[in-house]
Design an enzyme around this catalytic site. Structure first.
Site, PDB file in Angstrom:
ATOM      1  N   THR A 163      -7.072   6.762  11.378  1.00  0.00           N
ATOM      2  CA  THR A 163      -7.756   7.984  10.466  1.00  0.00           C
ATOM      3  C   THR A 163      -8.585   8.996  11.301  1.00  0.00           C
ATOM      4  O   THR A 163      -9.048   8.795  12.226  1.00  0.00           O
ATOM      5  CB  THR A 163      -8.770   7.298   9.564  1.00  0.00           C
ATOM      6  OG1 THR A 163      -9.241   8.128   8.748  1.00  0.00           O
ATOM      7  CG2 THR A 163      -9.736   6.390  10.135  1.00  0.00           C
ATOM      8  N   ASP A 164      -8.454  10.078  10.644  1.00  0.00           N
ATOM      9  CA  ASP A 164      -9.483  11.176  11.074  1.00  0.00           C
ATOM     10  C   ASP A 164     -10.911  10.926  11.023  1.00  0.00           C
ATOM     11  O   ASP A 164     -11.682  11.562  11.501  1.00  0.00           O
ATOM     12  CB  ASP A 164      -9.002  12.478  10.135  1.00  0.00           C
ATOM     13  CG  ASP A 164      -9.203  12.430   8.534  1.00  0.00           C
ATOM     14  OD1 ASP A 164      -9.034  11.113   8.166  1.00  0.00           O
ATOM     15  OD2 ASP A 164      -9.560  13.205   8.170  1.00  0.00           O
ATOM     16  N   GLY A 219       0.885  -1.181   0.210  1.00  0.00           N
ATOM     17  CA  GLY A 219       0.112   0.021   0.153  1.00  0.00           C
ATOM     18  C   GLY A 219       1.081   1.132  -0.025  1.00  0.00           C
ATOM     19  O   GLY A 219       1.976   1.472  -0.140  1.00  0.00           O
ATOM     20  N   GLN A 220       0.166   2.423  -0.053  1.00  0.00           N
ATOM     21  CA  GLN A 220       0.862   3.746  -0.022  1.00  0.00           C
ATOM     22  C   GLN A 220       1.799   3.674   1.153  1.00  0.00           C
ATOM     23  O   GLN A 220       3.095   4.244   0.894  1.00  0.00           O
ATOM     24  CB  GLN A 220      -0.066   4.885   0.065  1.00  0.00           C
ATOM     25  CG  GLN A 220      -0.770   5.152  -1.324  1.00  0.00           C
ATOM     26  CD  GLN A 220      -1.510   6.684  -0.908  1.00  0.00           C
ATOM     27  OE1 GLN A 220      -0.811   7.784  -1.277  1.00  0.00           O
ATOM     28  NE2 GLN A 220      -2.510   6.810  -0.480  1.00  0.00           N
ATOM     29  N   LEU A 221       1.383   3.663   2.328  1.00  0.00           N
ATOM     30  CA  LEU A 221       2.487   3.871   3.568  1.00  0.00           C
ATOM     31  C   LEU A 221       3.629   2.858   3.581  1.00  0.00           C
ATOM     32  O   LEU A 221       4.515   2.884   3.598  1.00  0.00           O
ATOM     33  CB  LEU A 221       1.565   3.999   4.717  1.00  0.00           C
ATOM     34  CG  LEU A 221       2.424   4.238   5.937  1.00  0.00           C
ATOM     35  CD1 LEU A 221       3.108   5.410   5.698  1.00  0.00           C
ATOM     36  CD2 LEU A 221       1.429   4.168   7.308  1.00  0.00           C
ATOM     37  N   TYR A 228     -16.287   3.009   7.443  1.00  0.00           N
ATOM     38  CA  TYR A 228     -14.833   3.024   7.381  1.00  0.00           C
ATOM     39  C   TYR A 228     -14.537   3.686   8.696  1.00  0.00           C
ATOM     40  O   TYR A 228     -13.497   3.062   9.539  1.00  0.00           O
ATOM     41  CB  TYR A 228     -14.564   4.068   6.387  1.00  0.00           C
ATOM     42  CG  TYR A 228     -13.173   4.148   6.361  1.00  0.00           C
ATOM     43  CD1 TYR A 228     -12.083   3.180   6.240  1.00  0.00           C
ATOM     44  CD2 TYR A 228     -12.547   5.423   6.588  1.00  0.00           C
ATOM     45  CE1 TYR A 228     -10.731   3.588   6.310  1.00  0.00           C
ATOM     46  CE2 TYR A 228     -10.978   5.860   6.547  1.00  0.00           C
ATOM     47  CZ  TYR A 228     -10.155   4.806   6.566  1.00  0.00           C
ATOM     48  OH  TYR A 228      -8.924   5.052   6.580  1.00  0.00           O
ATOM     49  N   ALA A 267      -5.005  -1.736   5.644  1.00  0.00           N
ATOM     50  CA  ALA A 267      -6.294  -1.378   5.883  1.00  0.00           C
ATOM     51  C   ALA A 267      -7.374  -1.658   4.704  1.00  0.00           C
ATOM     52  O   ALA A 267      -6.857  -1.795   3.624  1.00  0.00           O
ATOM     53  CB  ALA A 267      -6.214   0.025   6.490  1.00  0.00           C
ATOM     54  N   TYR A 268      -8.746  -1.532   5.099  1.00  0.00           N
ATOM     55  CA  TYR A 268      -9.546  -1.499   4.102  1.00  0.00           C
ATOM     56  C   TYR A 268      -9.894  -0.212   3.972  1.00  0.00           C
ATOM     57  O   TYR A 268     -10.361   0.302   4.826  1.00  0.00           O
ATOM     58  CB  TYR A 268     -10.912  -1.979   4.553  1.00  0.00           C
ATOM     59  CG  TYR A 268     -11.895  -2.266   3.423  1.00  0.00           C
ATOM     60  CD1 TYR A 268     -12.395  -3.463   2.804  1.00  0.00           C
ATOM     61  CD2 TYR A 268     -12.811  -1.175   3.634  1.00  0.00           C
ATOM     62  CE1 TYR A 268     -13.298  -3.296   1.800  1.00  0.00           C
ATOM     63  CE2 TYR A 268     -13.938  -0.904   2.472  1.00  0.00           C
ATOM     64  CZ  TYR A 268     -14.052  -2.088   1.723  1.00  0.00           C
ATOM     65  OH  TYR A 268     -15.123  -2.207   0.668  1.00  0.00           O
ATOM     66  N   THR A 269      -9.612   0.637   2.853  1.00  0.00           N
ATOM     67  CA  THR A 269      -9.667   2.035   2.670  1.00  0.00           C
ATOM     68  C   THR A 269     -10.573   2.624   1.791  1.00  0.00           C
ATOM     69  O   THR A 269     -10.627   3.670   1.369  1.00  0.00           O
ATOM     70  CB  THR A 269      -8.439   2.691   2.370  1.00  0.00           C
ATOM     71  OG1 THR A 269      -8.013   2.156   1.171  1.00  0.00           O
ATOM     72  CG2 THR A 269      -7.382   2.406   3.376  1.00  0.00           C
TER      73      THR A 269
END
Length: 292
Positions: A103-104, A11-13, A127, A62-64
């Site tokens: 997450t925010d 993933g991105q991170l 989410y 994560a499920y994003t």
């Protein structure tokens, strides 16, 4: 040598951590994803962590798919909550420290000043609810756990808002972008650096690993409209971007209209320096251009 397991490595991170890992010669990092480790299977995690004797687990999995989660609550819960609990239990069993990324979206977005870690959580989307459940289960396990909430994550890796706005900006003459949702864009490479800095300083004994919730995003504030304008300016895209209201762009999952995070705690406890979002966006776009 400090041994680290990073889940969600594709993933991105995960990719962002991979991109800077060579700057940390005292950290040995193993990256896994669903094809190499199923974090929904606690026995698989237990066996893998025990065999490799990891000292830290960084959960980037994560499920994003925020809107899709509204109709796939069971799957989102499995990945965002149950898997986090699994990792926390295994971490505790193996005297391992867990860093979980949240997450925010755990907030309802009705605040008028930046959220601190102790503010009430009132997620309005599936989410957000599943991510909050993951936080709660991690701490309930009594594992040593740092939970980092972040916002508006983007990078040169995978699919994200920055890449989408570059693509749409070059394909279309005009775009309508929401201006009444305010938060902070966060460059995943900056978050990756913060995570590895925390691991480096706590594994060396320079800092104490203090379990708890922390907020991390880049400095500054923006709307999605502001963000888009800056993306196009930096990339040198000529597109007419018009501000629109959230009600003009309905989505299955509600978004927090205000999700700016207060980062004082992570800065104070771990001496983290955080760049302004515009400066980080310039670095990311420079990297995207270099790869084209």
């Amino acid at each position: 040598m400090t041994k680290i397991l990073v889940t969600g490595g594709n993933g991105q991170l995960g990719n962002s951590i991979n991109s800077i890992k060579d700057k940390y010669s005292n950290l040995e990092i193993t990256f896994t994803d669903i094809d190499s480790l199923d974090i929904c299977n606690i026995d698989d995690i237990e066996k893998f962590v025990h065999q490799n004797k990891f000292q830290y687990i960084v959960n980037c999995a994560a499920y994003t798919a925020v809107d899709k989660a509204e109709s796939e609550e069971n799957l989102a819960t499995k990945i965002n909550a149950t898997a986090v609990e699994n990792l926390a239990i295994v971490a505790k069993n193996n005297n391992c420290k867990l860093i979980n990324v949240s997450t925010d979206y755990v907030f309802d977005g009705n605040a008028h000043k930046p959220y601190i870690e102790d503010d009430n959580t009132e997620p309005t989307s599936v989410y957000g609810k599943t991510k909050l459940k993951g936080e709660q289960l991690a701490f309930a396990s009594k594992a040593e756990c740092i939970n980092i909430r972040t916002s508006w994550l983007y990078s040169e890796f995978g699919n994200n808002f920055v890449k989408t706005m570059i693509k749409l900006g070059t394909e279309r003459d005009q775009l309508g972008i929401v201006w009444d949702q305010v938060g902070t864009p966060t460059y995943a490479v900056d978050l990756a650096k913060a995570i590895l800095d925390i691991i480096e300083s706590t594994s060396s004994g320079e800092k104490e690993f203090q379990s708890g919730i922390y907020h991390y995003s880049n400095e500054g504030v923006a709307s999605w409209y502001d963000f888009t304008i800056n993306i196009h300016q930096i990339y040198d895209i000529n597109c007419d971007v018009t501000p629109i209201e959230t009600k003009e762009y309905p989505t299955p999952a509600p978004r927090p209209c205000y999700s700016v995070l207060n980062k004082a705690k992570i800065k104070n406890v771990y001496s983290i320096t955080i760049p302004h979002w515009r400066n980080s966006l310039e670095r990311c776009i420079e990297s995207i251009k270099a790869e084209q």
